[in-house]
Design an enzyme around this catalytic site. Structure first.
Site, PDB file in Angstrom:
ATOM      1  N   SER A  44     -42.514  29.315 -26.937  1.00  0.00           N
ATOM      2  CA  SER A  44     -41.635  29.445 -28.090  1.00  0.00           C
ATOM      3  C   SER A  44     -42.418  29.953 -29.305  1.00  0.00           C
ATOM      4  O   SER A  44     -43.102  30.970 -29.219  1.00  0.00           O
ATOM      5  CB  SER A  44     -40.951  28.096 -28.349  1.00  0.00           C
ATOM      6  N   ASP A  99     -31.832  30.336 -21.669  1.00  0.00           N
ATOM      7  CA  ASP A  99     -32.399  29.855 -22.925  1.00  0.00           C
ATOM      8  C   ASP A  99     -31.356  29.888 -24.036  1.00  0.00           C
ATOM      9  O   ASP A  99     -30.747  30.920 -24.300  1.00  0.00           O
ATOM     10  CB  ASP A  99     -33.598  30.725 -23.313  1.00  0.00           C
ATOM     11  N   HIS A 153     -34.830  26.480 -22.141  1.00  0.00           N
ATOM     12  CA  HIS A 153     -35.939  26.871 -23.019  1.00  0.00           C
ATOM     13  C   HIS A 153     -37.240  26.149 -22.683  1.00  0.00           C
ATOM     14  O   HIS A 153     -38.314  26.584 -23.116  1.00  0.00           O
ATOM     15  CB  HIS A 153     -35.551  26.572 -24.473  1.00  0.00           C
TER      16      HIS A 153
END
Length: 268
Positions: free
Chosen positions: A93, A223, A250
């Site tokens: 991320s 995601d 995610h």
């Protein structure tokens, strides 16, 4: 957190590597616990860092004023590597920004960079397109963030966090309930200084220098945080050597840790 182990794993990975795991916004070294064990058990060295303000950090996220300050734990680790050592950076991320930052400064010490559902922008947030591609758009869910105004209400917010009622829905919808429950306890507000991540090249040709680091992108198809379309856009704009795909949320370190582990080894 620094942990070491030894020896070979399989024909696909004959040498012992040193993996450095870099968490995303609000997370910490703790989120890698499943992948960390798998890598250690396969004979690799693993370092999982807590960036400034994370659960394992002694820094208050409201006191972090710049991206350099936020990323200092990773940069300190890179600077402390023995001469000749090279690591494999793994960023999740917003951890992708931290990895790119390290590539600019320590490209000669990085064997490979792996981006997992990560913000992969060559020079950080320089343009409106960078923001469109790299900043999550959660507007469809309504007001999902709580802001902290550490400098007072008449100043910009200093930290932000995802409200608890949205955490599983957005971050962990395919993950075990136990893992998302653990995350709800350990997640922390992250410094708004993340939005200041900008890395500029110099006359020495930094662009070509960081492009000498081999990059692999692992896409997460389900995601809800960094949309697949955003991931695709970043891949198109700065093509990595290899793109791999996971049919996960995610957070594949929770939802599919063994598959993530196998993909990482196959990427080497």
């Amino acid at each position: 957190m620094h942990t070491d182990a030894g020896d070979d794993f399989s024909e696909s990975c004959r040498s012992t590597e040193h993996f450095v795991l870099v968490h995303g916004a609000g997370h910490g070294a703790w989120c890698w616990f499943r992948l960390l064990c798998l890598l250690q058990d396969s004979g690799h060295r693993v370092s999982a860092v807590d960036l400034a303000g994370a659960a394992g950090s002694l820094v208050d996220p409201n006191d972090v004023r710049s991206f350099d300050d936020y990323n200092a734990p990773l940069l300190d680790l890179m600077a402390s590597l023995p001469a000749g050592d090279k690591v494999i950076l793994v960023g999740h991320s917003a951890g992708g920004l931290s990895v790119v930052h390290a590539m600019h400064l320590f490209g000669d010490r990085i064997k490979q960079a792996i981006f997992i559902a990560a913000t992969m922008l060559q020079f950080g947030y320089q343009t409106e397109q960078d923001i469109k591609d790299g900043v999550p758009d959660l507007s469809e869910h309504g007001d999902v963030y709580d802001l902290t105004f550490g400098l007072g209400a008449d100043h910009p917010p200093t930290a932000v966090e995802l409200r608890k009622e949205f955490q599983r829905m957005i971050l962990y919808q395919q993950s075990p309930q136990e893992d998302s429950a653990l995350a709800s306890i350990l997640l922390r507000p992250w410094p708004t200084a993340l939005s200041t991540a900008r890395f500029t090249g110099d006359d020495g040709g930094v662009e070509s220098f960081i492009d000498r680091v081999r990059r692999v992108y692992i896409k997460t198809e389900n995601d809800r945080m960094v949309q697949p379309e955003q991931q695709e856009a970043m891949i198109r704009r700065w093509p990595p050597s290899k793109v791999m795909v996971m049919d996960t949320d995610h957070s594949p370190f929770f939802s599919a840790p063994e598959l993530l582990f196998n993909l990482i080894l196959k990427s080497l």
